[in-house]
Write an enzyme that holds these catalytic residues in place. Sequence first.
Site, PDB file in Angstrom:
ATOM      1  N   SER A  14      -6.665 -15.137  36.733  1.00 45.33           N
ATOM      2  CA  SER A  14      -7.089 -14.654  35.414  1.00 45.33           C
ATOM      3  C   SER A  14      -5.919 -14.163  34.576  1.00 45.33           C
ATOM      4  O   SER A  14      -6.010 -14.133  33.343  1.00 45.33           O
ATOM      5  CB  SER A  14      -8.137 -13.535  35.557  1.00 45.33           C
TER       6      SER A  14
ATOM      7  N   LYS B 127      -5.377  -6.055  34.617  1.00 41.59           N
ATOM      8  CA  LYS B 127      -5.805  -6.486  33.290  1.00 41.59           C
ATOM      9  C   LYS B 127      -4.940  -5.807  32.227  1.00 41.59           C
ATOM     10  O   LYS B 127      -4.329  -4.755  32.479  1.00 41.59           O
ATOM     11  CB  LYS B 127      -7.272  -6.103  33.032  1.00 41.59           C
TER      12      LYS B 127
END
Length: 217
Positions: A136, A173
């Site tokens: 990701s 993230k």
Amino acid sequence: MIRKILVIKMTTGERIKMLRKEHNLTQEELGAKIGVQKAAIQKYEKGTVKNIKRDSLIKLAQCLDTSPEYLLGWEDMPNNVEVADASNYVNIPIIGRVAAGLSCFAETNITDYEPVNKNDVRGDEPFVFLRVVGDSMYPLFMEGDLVLVRCQSSVDSGSYAVVMIDEEDGVVKKIVYGPDFIELHSINPMYPVRRFENEDVTRIRVFGLVREIKRKF
């Protein structure tokens, strides 16, 4: 011009531990091969035993496919290798996962250690390494990379952080704050932005700030 490669001079115990793991041996298995107890291998690796008996050292070298000279650090380095002062480095734990109710420093959660310059981990907050899983955050963060994380409960907007969502395992993230929302951004465009508004922002827990990426080939 010769390019200098910086390496950290390992102790005999660190060399034994590294080679033991490369051979997929437990301390008990290695001890059985050379005729000593598991506790003796633990002492060798921790450096408690400063002078390993000659016979044991030879057997260790044979089992680990190396030489006694290598284990003792006596073998000559190549000309393009510069030895770093080990006293300038500390071993930072590599943790298996970040999860609610699980101490990241628990022995069962530490998979290995990675040396880091002391200047890179200054301050009162503890540091850990976490291994990246998934794609990701590709291409900046790749699966298998080690990220050095400073453990802290808040970070600035726009920072890369390890965060937990609904008490799930921690993930890397980019975190962005708004007046009444938190967004978690992935770098890979295949993964959409996750936005948490109003009371849902309490679902997000910051574990730490990403300070460095280590990638081995």
